[in-house]
Write a protein that holds these residues in place. Structure first.
Motif, PDB file in Angstrom:
ATOM      1  N   MET A  69       0.629  -1.228   0.048  1.00  0.00           N
ATOM      2  CA  MET A  69       0.141  -0.102   0.001  1.00  0.00           C
ATOM      3  C   MET A  69       0.838   1.050  -0.025  1.00  0.00           C
ATOM      4  O   MET A  69       1.917   1.094   0.494  1.00  0.00           O
ATOM      5  N   GLU A  70       0.517   2.229  -0.897  1.00  0.00           N
ATOM      6  CA  GLU A  70       1.178   3.338  -0.868  1.00  0.00           C
ATOM      7  C   GLU A  70       0.229   4.637  -0.678  1.00  0.00           C
ATOM      8  O   GLU A  70      -1.042   4.437  -0.670  1.00  0.00           O
ATOM      9  N   LYS A  71       0.730   5.795  -0.562  1.00  0.00           N
ATOM     10  CA  LYS A  71      -0.021   7.162  -0.327  1.00  0.00           C
ATOM     11  C   LYS A  71       0.102   7.985  -1.748  1.00  0.00           C
ATOM     12  O   LYS A  71       1.348   8.248  -1.988  1.00  0.00           O
ATOM     13  N   ASP A  72      -0.765   8.602  -2.131  1.00  0.00           N
ATOM     14  CA  ASP A  72      -0.560   9.798  -3.251  1.00  0.00           C
ATOM     15  C   ASP A  72      -0.391  11.146  -2.548  1.00  0.00           C
ATOM     16  O   ASP A  72       0.008  11.068  -1.562  1.00  0.00           O
ATOM     17  N   LYS A  73      -0.026  12.034  -3.492  1.00  0.00           N
ATOM     18  CA  LYS A  73       0.429  13.262  -3.042  1.00  0.00           C
ATOM     19  C   LYS A  73      -0.522  14.031  -1.856  1.00  0.00           C
ATOM     20  O   LYS A  73      -0.075  14.926  -1.386  1.00  0.00           O
ATOM     21  N   PHE A  74      -1.900  13.681  -1.688  1.00  0.00           N
ATOM     22  CA  PHE A  74      -2.813  13.898  -0.979  1.00  0.00           C
ATOM     23  C   PHE A  74      -2.766  13.112   0.399  1.00  0.00           C
ATOM     24  O   PHE A  74      -3.276  13.725   1.321  1.00  0.00           O
ATOM     25  N   GLY A  75      -2.009  12.231   0.456  1.00  0.00           N
ATOM     26  CA  GLY A  75      -1.815  11.478   1.618  1.00  0.00           C
ATOM     27  C   GLY A  75      -3.112  10.478   1.580  1.00  0.00           C
ATOM     28  O   GLY A  75      -3.335   9.470   2.315  1.00  0.00           O
ATOM     29  N   LYS A  76      -3.695  10.043   0.439  1.00  0.00           N
ATOM     30  CA  LYS A  76      -4.767   9.044   0.254  1.00  0.00           C
ATOM     31  C   LYS A  76      -4.048   7.678  -0.012  1.00  0.00           C
ATOM     32  O   LYS A  76      -3.376   7.823  -0.939  1.00  0.00           O
ATOM     33  N   PRO A  77      -4.480   6.702   0.882  1.00  0.00           N
ATOM     34  CA  PRO A  77      -3.676   5.433   0.510  1.00  0.00           C
ATOM     35  C   PRO A  77      -4.521   4.786  -0.896  1.00  0.00           C
ATOM     36  O   PRO A  77      -5.398   4.861  -1.217  1.00  0.00           O
ATOM     37  N   PHE A  78      -3.416   3.957  -1.436  1.00  0.00           N
ATOM     38  CA  PHE A  78      -3.968   3.040  -2.627  1.00  0.00           C
ATOM     39  C   PHE A  78      -3.071   1.720  -2.550  1.00  0.00           C
ATOM     40  O   PHE A  78      -2.143   1.826  -2.079  1.00  0.00           O
ATOM     41  N   LEU A  79      -3.794   0.865  -3.241  1.00  0.00           N
ATOM     42  CA  LEU A  79      -2.954  -0.136  -3.540  1.00  0.00           C
ATOM     43  C   LEU A  79      -2.150  -0.448  -4.627  1.00  0.00           C
ATOM     44  O   LEU A  79      -2.361   0.050  -5.707  1.00  0.00           O
ATOM     45  N   LYS A  80      -0.917  -0.862  -4.586  1.00  0.00           N
ATOM     46  CA  LYS A  80      -0.027  -0.983  -5.586  1.00  0.00           C
ATOM     47  C   LYS A  80      -0.628  -2.136  -6.482  1.00  0.00           C
ATOM     48  O   LYS A  80      -0.984  -3.070  -6.273  1.00  0.00           O
ATOM     49  N   ALA A 145     -18.286  11.139  10.690  1.00  0.00           N
ATOM     50  CA  ALA A 145     -18.962  11.165   9.387  1.00  0.00           C
ATOM     51  C   ALA A 145     -18.023  12.250   8.529  1.00  0.00           C
ATOM     52  O   ALA A 145     -17.949  12.081   7.283  1.00  0.00           O
ATOM     53  N   LYS A 146     -17.727  13.331   9.127  1.00  0.00           N
ATOM     54  CA  LYS A 146     -16.879  14.279   8.285  1.00  0.00           C
ATOM     55  C   LYS A 146     -15.664  13.869   7.792  1.00  0.00           C
ATOM     56  O   LYS A 146     -14.990  14.137   6.848  1.00  0.00           O
ATOM     57  N   GLU A 147     -14.726  13.004   8.857  1.00  0.00           N
ATOM     58  CA  GLU A 147     -13.663  12.450   8.423  1.00  0.00           C
ATOM     59  C   GLU A 147     -13.708  11.525   7.196  1.00  0.00           C
ATOM     60  O   GLU A 147     -12.815  11.445   6.183  1.00  0.00           O
ATOM     61  N   ALA A 148     -14.853  10.735   7.192  1.00  0.00           N
ATOM     62  CA  ALA A 148     -15.108   9.841   6.022  1.00  0.00           C
ATOM     63  C   ALA A 148     -15.377  10.605   4.898  1.00  0.00           C
ATOM     64  O   ALA A 148     -14.951  10.106   3.823  1.00  0.00           O
ATOM     65  N   LEU A 149     -16.133  11.513   4.811  1.00  0.00           N
ATOM     66  CA  LEU A 149     -16.442  12.469   3.862  1.00  0.00           C
ATOM     67  C   LEU A 149     -15.021  12.724   3.331  1.00  0.00           C
ATOM     68  O   LEU A 149     -14.903  12.922   1.868  1.00  0.00           O
ATOM     69  N   TYR A 150     -14.278  13.552   3.909  1.00  0.00           N
ATOM     70  CA  TYR A 150     -12.793  13.964   3.579  1.00  0.00           C
ATOM     71  C   TYR A 150     -12.076  12.986   2.919  1.00  0.00           C
ATOM     72  O   TYR A 150     -11.530  13.352   1.783  1.00  0.00           O
ATOM     73  N   LYS A 151     -12.168  11.678   3.239  1.00  0.00           N
ATOM     74  CA  LYS A 151     -11.447  10.692   2.619  1.00  0.00           C
ATOM     75  C   LYS A 151     -11.931  10.381   1.377  1.00  0.00           C
ATOM     76  O   LYS A 151     -11.201   9.924   0.520  1.00  0.00           O
ATOM     77  N   ILE A 152     -13.408  10.257   1.363  1.00  0.00           N
ATOM     78  CA  ILE A 152     -14.037  10.116  -0.088  1.00  0.00           C
ATOM     79  C   ILE A 152     -13.484  11.176  -0.849  1.00  0.00           C
ATOM     80  O   ILE A 152     -13.360  10.720  -2.192  1.00  0.00           O
ATOM     81  N   TYR A 153     -13.421  12.448  -0.595  1.00  0.00           N
ATOM     82  CA  TYR A 153     -13.075  13.388  -1.490  1.00  0.00           C
ATOM     83  C   TYR A 153     -11.535  13.215  -1.813  1.00  0.00           C
ATOM     84  O   TYR A 153     -11.172  13.429  -2.950  1.00  0.00           O
ATOM     85  N   GLY A 154     -10.793  12.834  -0.814  1.00  0.00           N
ATOM     86  CA  GLY A 154      -9.433  12.517  -1.277  1.00  0.00           C
ATOM     87  C   GLY A 154      -8.424  13.574  -1.576  1.00  0.00           C
ATOM     88  O   GLY A 154      -7.359  13.167  -1.988  1.00  0.00           O
ATOM     89  N   LYS A 155      -8.620  14.776  -1.407  1.00  0.00           N
ATOM     90  CA  LYS A 155      -7.941  16.018  -1.736  1.00  0.00           C
ATOM     91  C   LYS A 155      -7.835  16.874  -0.429  1.00  0.00           C
ATOM     92  O   LYS A 155      -8.621  16.454   0.384  1.00  0.00           O
ATOM     93  N   ARG A 156      -7.031  17.790  -0.371  1.00  0.00           N
ATOM     94  CA  ARG A 156      -6.987  18.762   0.786  1.00  0.00           C
ATOM     95  C   ARG A 156      -7.641  19.921   0.177  1.00  0.00           C
ATOM     96  O   ARG A 156      -8.198  20.206  -0.653  1.00  0.00           O
ATOM     97  N   GLY A 157      -7.724  20.796   1.444  1.00  0.00           N
ATOM     98  CA  GLY A 157      -8.471  22.171   1.231  1.00  0.00           C
ATOM     99  C   GLY A 157      -9.677  22.352   1.626  1.00  0.00           C
ATOM    100  O   GLY A 157     -10.296  23.462   1.301  1.00  0.00           O
ATOM    101  N   LEU A 158     -10.494  21.152   2.020  1.00  0.00           N
ATOM    102  CA  LEU A 158     -11.657  21.335   2.538  1.00  0.00           C
ATOM    103  C   LEU A 158     -11.829  21.704   4.229  1.00  0.00           C
ATOM    104  O   LEU A 158     -11.236  21.440   4.805  1.00  0.00           O
TER     105      LEU A 158
END
Length: 208
Positions: A69-80, A145-158
């Motif tokens: 597992m790695e993280k993108d430039k926004f810190g969102k995890p993804f599978l290799k 719930a708001k943490e989950a929504l933030y993770k769904i969005y997957g970017k910063r700035g909200l």
């Protein structure tokens, strides 16, 4: 590895793990992947190891070969090398994870604490504040719930107060929430599910 799998739809899965193992056992199970040496906190190391083991468990349960597992430039995890959406959350000694083949997902686990009442004005809008009142459990659900929504969005700035909103709800042991991610470009609706346990609150994406 005492994993509790929760129901999810569309070939996606949600799982919860109560960590009771020590670091050596978790490290052996995750080999050859190793916990970063710069992560020095014993608790954080347990969370790091268990989180990846839980994601691997979910991937394997869907017939996928977990390669890390790695993280993108926004810190969102993804599978290799796997085109699946994942989300991960820790609140020691618990770790929760979600995986889905077609929808961006968000999961969050929190333990209800008095501090939630203090930070609420920086997290909730006036309507949400009124609905939550002084109920720590409801504040915890809104927070998660708001943490989950933030993770769904997957970017910063909200901003949690302005860009993320959750429709008022009546408290139950399990229930559904209606949430919105509001940006300058558009408004995205997201349905969430919550579970109230005596030691934690868990909120995650409800996908179809």
């Amino acid at each position: 590895m005492p994993v509790k799998e929760l129901n999810a739809a569309n070939k996606g899965k949600v799982a919860l793990w109560h960590i009771t193992e020590d670091e050596n056992l978790l490290s052996d199970q995750l080999k050859p992947i190793q916990c970063p040496k710069e992560l020095v906190s014993p608790q954080k190391r347990l969370e790091w190891l268990s989180g990846r083991l839980l994601i691997r468990h979910l991937a394997n349960s869907l017939g996928l070969y977990y390669q890390g597992m790695e993280k993108d430039k926004f810190g969102k995890p993804f599978l290799k090398n796997l085109d699946y959406h994942i989300s991960l959350s820790h609140s020691y000694p618990y770790v929760a994870a979600q995986i889905n083949p077609s929808h961006s997902v968000g999961i969050d686990i929190e333990q209800p604490k008095e501090k939630l009442l203090k930070v609420a004005p920086r997290i909730l809008n006036p309507v949400e504040l009124e609905n939550a009142g002084n109920d720590i459990i409801k504040h915890c659900i809104y927070w998660s719930a708001k943490e989950a929504l933030y993770k769904i969005y997957g970017k910063r700035g909200l901003l949690f107060t302005n860009n993320l909103s959750v429709e008022p709800f009546d408290l139950e042991e399990t229930g559904h929430l209606k949430g919105w991610i509001k940006t300058e470009e558009n408004n995205v609706f997201a349905e969430l599910k919550y579970i109230v346990h005596e030691e934690y609150v868990l909120v995650y994406s409800k996908t179809e």
